[in-house]
Design a protein around this motif. Sequence first.
Motif, PDB file in Angstrom:
ATOM      1  N   ALA A   1       7.224 -63.505  35.320  1.00 36.21           N
ATOM      2  CA  ALA A   1       7.499 -63.507  33.879  1.00 36.21           C
ATOM      3  C   ALA A   1       6.757 -62.368  33.188  1.00 36.21           C
ATOM      4  O   ALA A   1       7.285 -61.731  32.260  1.00 36.21           O
ATOM      5  N   ARG A   2       5.555 -62.097  33.651  1.00 37.41           N
ATOM      6  CA  ARG A   2       4.769 -61.000  33.087  1.00 37.41           C
ATOM      7  C   ARG A   2       5.430 -59.645  33.360  1.00 37.41           C
ATOM      8  O   ARG A   2       5.472 -58.767  32.491  1.00 37.41           O
ATOM      9  N   ILE A   3       5.964 -59.472  34.553  1.00 39.06           N
ATOM     10  CA  ILE A   3       6.674 -58.233  34.880  1.00 39.06           C
ATOM     11  C   ILE A   3       7.910 -58.080  34.011  1.00 39.06           C
ATOM     12  O   ILE A   3       8.207 -56.993  33.494  1.00 39.06           O
ATOM     13  N   ALA A   4       8.648 -59.171  33.833  1.00 39.15           N
ATOM     14  CA  ALA A   4       9.855 -59.124  33.002  1.00 39.15           C
ATOM     15  C   ALA A   4       9.513 -58.707  31.571  1.00 39.15           C
ATOM     16  O   ALA A   4      10.218 -57.892  30.958  1.00 39.15           O
ATOM     17  N   GLU A   5       8.426 -59.233  31.060  1.00 39.89           N
ATOM     18  CA  GLU A   5       8.025 -58.892  29.689  1.00 39.89           C
ATOM     19  C   GLU A   5       7.661 -57.418  29.572  1.00 39.89           C
ATOM     20  O   GLU A   5       7.939 -56.772  28.555  1.00 39.89           O
ATOM     21  N   ALA A   6       7.038 -56.856  30.634  1.00 42.31           N
ATOM     22  CA  ALA A   6       6.614 -55.459  30.604  1.00 42.31           C
ATOM     23  C   ALA A   6       7.748 -54.483  30.881  1.00 42.31           C
ATOM     24  O   ALA A   6       7.601 -53.281  30.658  1.00 42.31           O
ATOM     25  N   ALA A   7       8.881 -54.973  31.379  1.00 42.26           N
ATOM     26  CA  ALA A   7       9.963 -54.084  31.808  1.00 42.26           C
ATOM     27  C   ALA A   7      10.603 -53.338  30.642  1.00 42.26           C
ATOM     28  O   ALA A   7      11.115 -52.222  30.808  1.00 42.26           O
ATOM     29  N   GLY A   8      10.610 -53.924  29.459  1.00 43.72           N
ATOM     30  CA  GLY A   8      11.214 -53.262  28.307  1.00 43.72           C
ATOM     31  C   GLY A   8      12.688 -53.004  28.541  1.00 43.72           C
ATOM     32  O   GLY A   8      13.443 -53.895  28.921  1.00 43.72           O
ATOM     33  N   ASP A   9      13.098 -51.734  28.340  1.00 43.54           N
ATOM     34  CA  ASP A   9      14.509 -51.396  28.486  1.00 43.54           C
ATOM     35  C   ASP A   9      14.875 -50.972  29.898  1.00 43.54           C
ATOM     36  O   ASP A   9      15.999 -50.528  30.149  1.00 43.54           O
ATOM     37  N   MET A  10      13.930 -51.089  30.828  1.00 44.22           N
ATOM     38  CA  MET A  10      14.228 -50.745  32.224  1.00 44.22           C
ATOM     39  C   MET A  10      14.835 -51.936  32.947  1.00 44.22           C
ATOM     40  O   MET A  10      14.553 -53.091  32.628  1.00 44.22           O
ATOM     41  N   ALA A  11      15.650 -51.627  33.938  1.00 50.63           N
ATOM     42  CA  ALA A  11      16.117 -52.643  34.881  1.00 50.63           C
ATOM     43  C   ALA A  11      15.215 -52.588  36.107  1.00 50.63           C
ATOM     44  O   ALA A  11      14.873 -51.503  36.593  1.00 50.63           O
ATOM     45  N   VAL A  12      14.820 -53.745  36.586  1.00 57.67           N
ATOM     46  CA  VAL A  12      13.891 -53.830  37.712  1.00 57.67           C
ATOM     47  C   VAL A  12      14.499 -54.726  38.784  1.00 57.67           C
ATOM     48  O   VAL A  12      15.025 -55.804  38.476  1.00 57.67           O
ATOM     49  N   VAL A  13      14.437 -54.263  40.029  1.00 53.11           N
ATOM     50  CA  VAL A  13      14.865 -55.074  41.171  1.00 53.11           C
ATOM     51  C   VAL A  13      13.637 -55.241  42.060  1.00 53.11           C
ATOM     52  O   VAL A  13      13.096 -54.265  42.571  1.00 53.11           O
ATOM     53  N   ILE A  14      13.196 -56.482  42.226  1.00 49.18           N
ATOM     54  CA  ILE A  14      11.924 -56.723  42.904  1.00 49.18           C
ATOM     55  C   ILE A  14      12.019 -57.947  43.801  1.00 49.18           C
ATOM     56  O   ILE A  14      12.703 -58.925  43.479  1.00 49.18           O
ATOM     57  N   GLY A  15      11.318 -57.906  44.925  1.00 48.17           N
ATOM     58  CA  GLY A  15      11.311 -59.018  45.862  1.00 48.17           C
ATOM     59  C   GLY A  15      10.280 -60.062  45.507  1.00 48.17           C
ATOM     60  O   GLY A  15       9.124 -59.741  45.205  1.00 48.17           O
ATOM     61  N   ALA A  16      10.684 -61.342  45.525  1.00 47.95           N
ATOM     62  CA  ALA A  16       9.790 -62.455  45.209  1.00 47.95           C
ATOM     63  C   ALA A  16      10.376 -63.740  45.771  1.00 47.95           C
ATOM     64  O   ALA A  16      11.592 -63.860  45.925  1.00 47.95           O
ATOM     65  N   PRO A  17       9.526 -64.734  46.067  1.00 43.61           N
ATOM     66  CA  PRO A  17      10.071 -66.042  46.445  1.00 43.61           C
ATOM     67  C   PRO A  17      10.560 -66.764  45.190  1.00 43.61           C
ATOM     68  O   PRO A  17       9.919 -66.708  44.142  1.00 43.61           O
ATOM     69  N   LEU A  18      11.711 -67.411  45.292  1.00 50.72           N
ATOM     70  CA  LEU A  18      12.249 -68.176  44.165  1.00 50.72           C
ATOM     71  C   LEU A  18      12.590 -69.583  44.624  1.00 50.72           C
ATOM     72  O   LEU A  18      13.102 -69.778  45.733  1.00 50.72           O
ATOM     73  N   ARG A  19      12.331 -70.541  43.753  1.00 55.61           N
ATOM     74  CA  ARG A  19      12.754 -71.902  44.046  1.00 55.61           C
ATOM     75  C   ARG A  19      14.276 -71.973  44.000  1.00 55.61           C
ATOM     76  O   ARG A  19      14.921 -71.244  43.246  1.00 55.61           O
TER      77      ARG A  19
END
Length: 556
Positions: free
Chosen positions: A78-96
Amino acid sequence: MSGLPSDASALRIALAQITTRVGDCVANADRVIEMMARARRELGARVVVFPELTLTGYPPEDLLLREDFLAQCETQLARIAEAAGDMAVVIGAPLRVPDDAPPGLAITNAAVVIEQGRIVARYDKRALPNYGVFDEKRYFRKGRSACVVPIDGVPLGITICEDIWEQRAVREAAEAGARVILTLNASPYHRHKTIDRERVVAERIDDTGCPVVYVNLVGGQDELVFDGRSFVATADKTIVSKLPAFAEGLGWVDVAASGAIVAHGASHTWPEGEQEVYSALTTGIRDYVRQNGFHGVVLGLSGGIDSALVLTLAVDALGADNVLAVRMPSRYTSQMSLDDAAEQCQNLGVRCETLPIESVFESLQSSLSGLFAGLEEDATEENLQARTRGVLLMALSNKFGRMLLTTGNKSELAVGYATLYGDMAGGFAPIKDVPKTLVYALARWRNQSLVAGRLPIPLRVIEREPSAELRANQKDSDSLPPYDLLDRIIRAFVEEDQSVDDMVTAGMDQAIVRRVVRLILLNEYKRRQAPPGIRISRRAFGRDRRYPITSGFRPE
């Protein structure tokens, strides 16, 4: 090149090749946010792609079974999403998994797509490797469908690591409309791995006609080293925008709506041969020592080739000021060995201490003399010397907070030519997966580059006949076949699963093959107690190869 794409209609994608620390979601997120800012500021990137499981590091193993760990991941995502601004980000993470998913494992190995500060899509990895060093079926639910995300008019298909090694996931992404394939990877290094990756990517391009953006993790994690070497492969299978090997990097590529590559960043030259292996070993040492909170290392320096190579690797990885070498002569240690060890320390600028073991060895012999009365000396007395050295080195490690590096190679570890609680005592085994013949090759390669005009490893260390110096006039050849033959047998049996008959048919001596294979099987108990070491082959002694200690199997 920086700023906006030269073609205003093109989509600029940044490749963020970073080092992570397993389990440290906060620090990993900090690094992601820093690289996002660089990609925006330096490259004018619209999209930035990170490796597989960037948020957790790879492999997170049983941390994934902890609810508090998964909660940390969610907070940092969630912190990364908030910092992304107008950029699109594709990142690896575990998700439920969603609440309405079928019963089973509760998380997936996911690629998360963030845009406008929120998660807009997820792709769940479909091909879960469960061989070699991989245990993904233990933790993750398998994904079931392709994911194509249009960003600024360019349909981006997303896959994760093993997916690209299997035709189905990439083909179905293309069938769903993808014009470019983004693949997030935590692909560990072994020798010649780059050739395999480029071949597989070329096969997927043949299948789909889609260029591939391949982003890989970099850095050491316990036994594994990730070599980076991210790249872009165009529709005609040309490799461009090659990021560095064994170092962090930020690259870019401009993509048209059709998927065509219209511009790309510069390419780095990748090391090969001995240089590649040496880089992997120094990376593994540096990250293991530093990420485990040590600021230096200590090792026993015998004057032989193995400890000489480990000393040079440690200096190159950590700096001479962070390395302590210790000579520990006994009655069997030659003056040549002492002189060569001292010369190497002087050449490398390393502090060298001397702790003779003779008085300690004699004291131990005296303590045992009653029980050993009337018995001939044998390997027991040899091992007693090695264990004396292990005790002293561990004392230095404890007192000065330096990690103890062991110096045994793969050839010795395979056949048990090493002493438990002696030369096997330590925190990390840098050349555990390096056969003796490669030890010599690496030493000769490293000597091509001088240190202040001096050879890193004295020539006599490389040229002299190897000896453990645990009894008078001892030579390795007294106990072992020639190392070139020994290493061929070990490679055939351990890495290639060949039978005795296979090796004999290939021209190897049957008696020697049987003897070596028997020693490999008998010494599993020793290897199980060895410290972790850096994996550079397709199958190392460690998480790759899981043989029972107690076993009646005899291949003959």
